[in-house]
Design an enzyme around this catalytic site. Structure first.
Site, PDB file in Angstrom:
ATOM      1  N   ILE A   9       0.881  -1.180   0.000  1.00  0.00           N
ATOM      2  CA  ILE A   9       0.000   0.000   0.000  1.00  0.00           C
ATOM      3  C   ILE A   9       0.917   1.227   0.000  1.00  0.00           C
ATOM      4  O   ILE A   9       1.761   1.364   0.887  1.00  0.00           O
ATOM      5  CB  ILE A   9      -0.881   0.029   1.286  1.00  0.00           C
ATOM      6  CG1 ILE A   9      -1.859  -1.162   1.326  1.00  0.00           C
ATOM      7  CG2 ILE A   9      -1.646   1.349   1.414  1.00  0.00           C
ATOM      8  CD1 ILE A   9      -2.967  -1.149   0.280  1.00  0.00           C
ATOM      9  N   HIS A  10       0.831   2.072  -1.022  1.00  0.00           N
ATOM     10  CA  HIS A  10       1.703   3.256  -0.999  1.00  0.00           C
ATOM     11  C   HIS A  10       1.065   4.518  -1.565  1.00  0.00           C
ATOM     12  O   HIS A  10       1.635   5.599  -1.459  1.00  0.00           O
ATOM     13  CB  HIS A  10       3.019   2.965  -1.744  1.00  0.00           C
ATOM     14  CG  HIS A  10       2.876   2.993  -3.246  1.00  0.00           C
ATOM     15  ND1 HIS A  10       2.398   1.928  -3.958  1.00  0.00           N
ATOM     16  CD2 HIS A  10       3.141   3.971  -4.156  1.00  0.00           C
ATOM     17  CE1 HIS A  10       2.386   2.231  -5.237  1.00  0.00           C
ATOM     18  NE2 HIS A  10       2.814   3.466  -5.392  1.00  0.00           N
TER      19      HIS A  10
END
Ligand code: UD1
Length: 351
Positions: free
Chosen positions: A203-204
């Site tokens: 997740i970024h």
């Protein structure tokens, strides 16, 4: 013929690897300019060494910043680099701030620009990548598209005359690395048994990391997945979690650093599922035959949604069960090319 590649962020190093090899095989003079957008060893150098990419000829060391500061610093620095080298083609990759800066710098010097991975669209104007790819496609002279869907988007925008379908260079590298790592054991965070079912998660994106309530909800959903989750934490994720007082290592979640590319491919190959907001990883999961759950409202890689290989789950409903759903039955389509896209890129640029 001389080509100058502008790269700066992790997914661009992956795309550069097969292109650099194809240029070397074709005798193309190749200058690599690294903007320095990504600078941690695991986000940059590891890709050059693992994927045997020649060291950059130029390293601008621009680093992090707001979009305007980061893109502007690269633009100013690249102008001098391009003026010195005067390449026959400036080759830009994907949709990052480095892509846009390289394009603008070249266009303003009247140097021809080719955009690799042209024609992708999310139709979400909140995404910085959407601004970057639309502006790049409309400024570039040659649009090297990975898929028929991308060719269709370029046609809709009146850009067919400059567009060529080459296939996806990420397929080239993904298949080569898959075959090389097949015998290795997955490198997972302590506490995860690589012989039992596990999920790989990344997740970024700002939309997922920068609002603490949203990030907390995502981690909570991951924590409820019924098998261990290897969360490969981008530096932005770690930073935002620390700022928001959010504990990432909860329930099923085991946190570790981003993996080098071969280790990532090996980890995905052995996984029961992938949960991500990355563009590249959605496609890598598809290519490697692993079901993917995408924590976004839309995807540029719509082909992955067919037959349920990829499912969009921005609202997080049922994410725990979606993450471990069985792989769809039947054969997968092959919309991302045959693994020889980079050779086509070299041929077209030389023509
Ligand atoms: C960029 C790309 C995105 C791509 C992603 C892959 C843009 C607009 N976005 O997003 O399309 O999917 O790369 O990872 O270009 N940081 C470090 N060390 C690094 C790099 C970044 O600590 O080596 C931290 C910094 O706090 C930085 C933040 O991560 O501010 C974001 O980095 P940035 O390069 O701005 O964008 P990404 O989120 O990595």
């Amino acid at each position: 013929m001389k080509v100058l590649s502008v790269v700066g962020a992790r997914p661009q190093f992956v795309k550069l690897a097969p292109v650099a090899a194809a240029f070397a095989a074709a005798g193309v003079e190749h200058v690599i300019a690294h903007t320095g957008q990504h600078y941690d060893v695991l986000m940059s150098e590891a890709f050059f060494s693992d994927l045997r990419i020649p060291d950059p000829d130029v390293h601008l060391g621009v680093g992090s910043g707001t979009h305007g500061v980061q893109t502007g610093s690269m633009l100013a620095a690249l102008e001098g680099v391009l003026d010195t080298h005067r390449p026959d083609w400036t080759l830009v990759y994907g949709d990052t701030n480095s892509t846009l800066a390289g394009t603008l710098a070249a266009v303003k010097l009247h140097l021809p620009v080719a955009h690799l991975e042209a024609g992708l669209r999310s139709f979400n104007r909140r995404m910085p990548e959407e601004h970057n790819r639309v502006l790049t496609d409309h400024a570039a002279d040659l649009l090297l598209a990975p898929t028929e869907v991308a060719m269709g988007h370029l046609a809709t925008e009146g850009l067919s005359g400059r567009a060529r379908l080459v296939g996806d260079v990420m397929t080239d590298v993904c298949f080569l690395v898959r075959d090389a790592v097949a015998g290795a054991s997955p490198q997972l965070p302590a506490g995860i048994d690589p012989t039992a079912p596990y999920v790989v998660a990344t997740i970024h994106r700002a939309d997922n990391t920068d609002d603490p309530a949203r990030l907390d909800a995502i981690v909570k959903a991951l924590s409820a997945v019924p098998v261990p989750v290897a969360l490969l934490a981008h530096p932005r994720l770690r930073a935002r979690a620390a700022e928001g007082g959010i504990d990432l290592a909860r329930g099923s979640v085991h946190v570790t650093d981003p993996l080098p590319y071969p280790a990532l491919v090996r980890a995905v190959l052995g996984a029961a599922g992938v949960v991500t907001d990355s563009g590249g990883l959605q496609k890598e999961a598809f290519l490697l035959g692993v079901p993917c759950t995408t924590v976004r409202t839309e995807t540029e890689w719509t082909e992955t949604l067919e037959d349920g290989w990829n499912v969009l789950a921005a609202d997080l409903a049922g994410l725990d069960t979606l993450a471990v759903r069985p792989a769809p039955s039947g054969t997968r389509a092959e919309p991302f090319g045959d693994g020889h896209a980079a050779e086509r890129v070299a041929e077209i640029l030389q023509a």
